[in-house]
Design a protein around this motif. Structure first.
Motif, mmCIF file in Angstrom:
data_model
loop_
_atom_site.group_PDB
_atom_site.id
_atom_site.type_symbol
_atom_site.label_atom_id
_atom_site.label_comp_id
_atom_site.label_asym_id
_atom_site.label_seq_id
_atom_site.Cartn_x
_atom_site.Cartn_y
_atom_site.Cartn_z
ATOM 1 N N THR A 103 0.831 -1.193 0.000
ATOM 2 C CA THR A 103 0.000 0.000 0.000
ATOM 3 C C THR A 103 0.867 1.244 0.000
ATOM 4 O OG1 THR A 103 -1.712 -1.167 1.238
ATOM 5 C CG2 THR A 103 -1.820 1.238 1.203
ATOM 6 N N LYS A 104 0.525 2.199 -0.843
ATOM 7 C CA LYS A 104 1.306 3.425 -0.948
ATOM 8 C C LYS A 104 0.709 4.522 -0.072
ATOM 9 C CE LYS A 104 3.246 2.586 -5.531
ATOM 10 N NZ LYS A 104 3.483 3.144 -6.889
ATOM 11 N N THR A 105 1.532 5.514 0.186
ATOM 12 C CA THR A 105 1.138 6.622 1.046
ATOM 13 C C THR A 105 1.346 7.943 0.342
ATOM 14 O OG1 THR A 105 1.695 5.417 3.081
ATOM 15 C CG2 THR A 105 1.634 7.832 3.218
ATOM 16 N N PHE A 110 -4.438 4.523 -1.816
ATOM 17 C CA PHE A 110 -3.406 5.200 -1.043
ATOM 18 C C PHE A 110 -3.882 5.463 0.382
ATOM 19 C CE2 PHE A 110 -1.448 5.947 -5.046
ATOM 20 C CZ PHE A 110 -0.159 6.420 -4.837
ATOM 21 N N GLN A 136 7.278 4.308 4.158
ATOM 22 C CA GLN A 136 7.794 5.312 3.232
ATOM 23 C C GLN A 136 6.686 6.178 2.635
ATOM 24 O OE1 GLN A 136 9.593 2.628 0.324
ATOM 25 N NE2 GLN A 136 8.076 3.196 -1.195
ATOM 26 N N ASP A 179 5.401 7.808 -0.554
ATOM 27 C CA ASP A 179 5.569 7.610 -1.988
ATOM 28 C C ASP A 179 5.287 8.877 -2.773
ATOM 29 O OD1 ASP A 179 5.862 4.498 -2.102
ATOM 30 O OD2 ASP A 179 4.157 4.882 -0.792
ATOM 31 N N GLY A 227 9.692 8.104 -6.689
ATOM 32 C CA GLY A 227 8.985 8.998 -5.787
ATOM 33 C C GLY A 227 8.370 10.147 -6.559
#
Length: 240
Positions: free
Chosen positions: A2-4, A27, A79, A81, A134
């Motif tokens: 899962t991205k943030t 997200f 992290q 992203d 990124g």
């Protein structure tokens, strides 16, 4: 994984529109704003739509607080992203004419639209460079390229921010990091700026008409910038 997305200067306009758009794609959303109560409210609104979010209060004009909040977000979500610096000044902070601009009148736009974006970049870019990926997104207005004496103090600093991002884009071209700047020439629905203008129309000079756009539309612009990774600058709301 899962991205943030971390949205620095989260508000009911641009922040909510962008958080909602990225959240629909899975997200997690880090809601970063000065007011803890408002940040919590935004998190609840996102959660009501099934979007995972958390509030991280911070004054983005304080470098130590900004760096601390980056650590807090990474401790909670891992992290970062995508980061968006969407903080904006109040109409009440503008200088009425260019001849009235002085050092004191530049302080707020300088801290909010130049120093703070630079601090965000310096806090996030090294890890993104190391990963080879990124996205760093930023917001601007129209007063740096279109003469607007009643916004001259912000226009001066937005011009400096734009130059900084042009140089940053060139320097990071081969690192896998996308740099994107959305130039916004509209009032954003549900935003603080829209409310101030509606309550105090005298802040806008006679004869000046400002177009309006929904926060969801602007969120869609940022989503396309993130997915297409094409131009440094995208403009919305400017006359042809």
């Amino acid at each position: 994984m899962t991205k943030t997305i971390a949205i620095f200067g989260f508000g009911p306009g641009l922040g909510m529109g962008t958080g909602r758009r990225f959240g629909r794609e899975g997200f997690r959303v880090a809601v970063i704003g000065r007011n803890p109560d408002k940040a919590k409210q935004h998190v609840e609104e996102l959660a009501a739509e099934g979007i995972e979010a958390a509030a991280f209060p911070a004054d983005l004009t304080d470098e130590a607080q900004l760096r601390r909040v980056v650590d807090d977000v990474t401790s909670r979500f891992g992290q970062i992203d995508v980061a968006l610096h969407g903080a904006a000044g109040d109409m009440a902070d503008r200088i009425p004419t260019t001849l009235d601009v002085d050092a004191a009148g530049l302080r707020i736009p300088l801290e909010l639209k130049l120093y703070s974006p630079i601090w965000m970049t310096r806090a996030l870019a090294p890890a993104m460079i190391e990963r080879g990926e990124g996205t760093l997104l930023y917001s601007s207005g129209s007063s740096d390229r279109h003469p607007m004496p009643y916004l001259s103090n912000f226009g001066i600093i937005l011009g400096a921010q734009r130059t900084y991002l042009q140089q940053l884009r060139a320097e990071l071209a081969d690192t896998g990091i996308y740099i994107g700047l959305l130039n916004i020439g509209v009032l954003i629905s549900n935003s603080k700026a829209e409310r101030i203008v509606d309550e105090h129309p005298e802040l806008v000079p006679p004869g000046v008409e400002i177009a309006r756009m929904s926060n969801d539309e602007l969120g869609e612009h940022y989503w396309r910038m993130y997915t297409e990774r094409a131009d440094l600058e995208v403009e919305v709301g400017f006359p042809d």
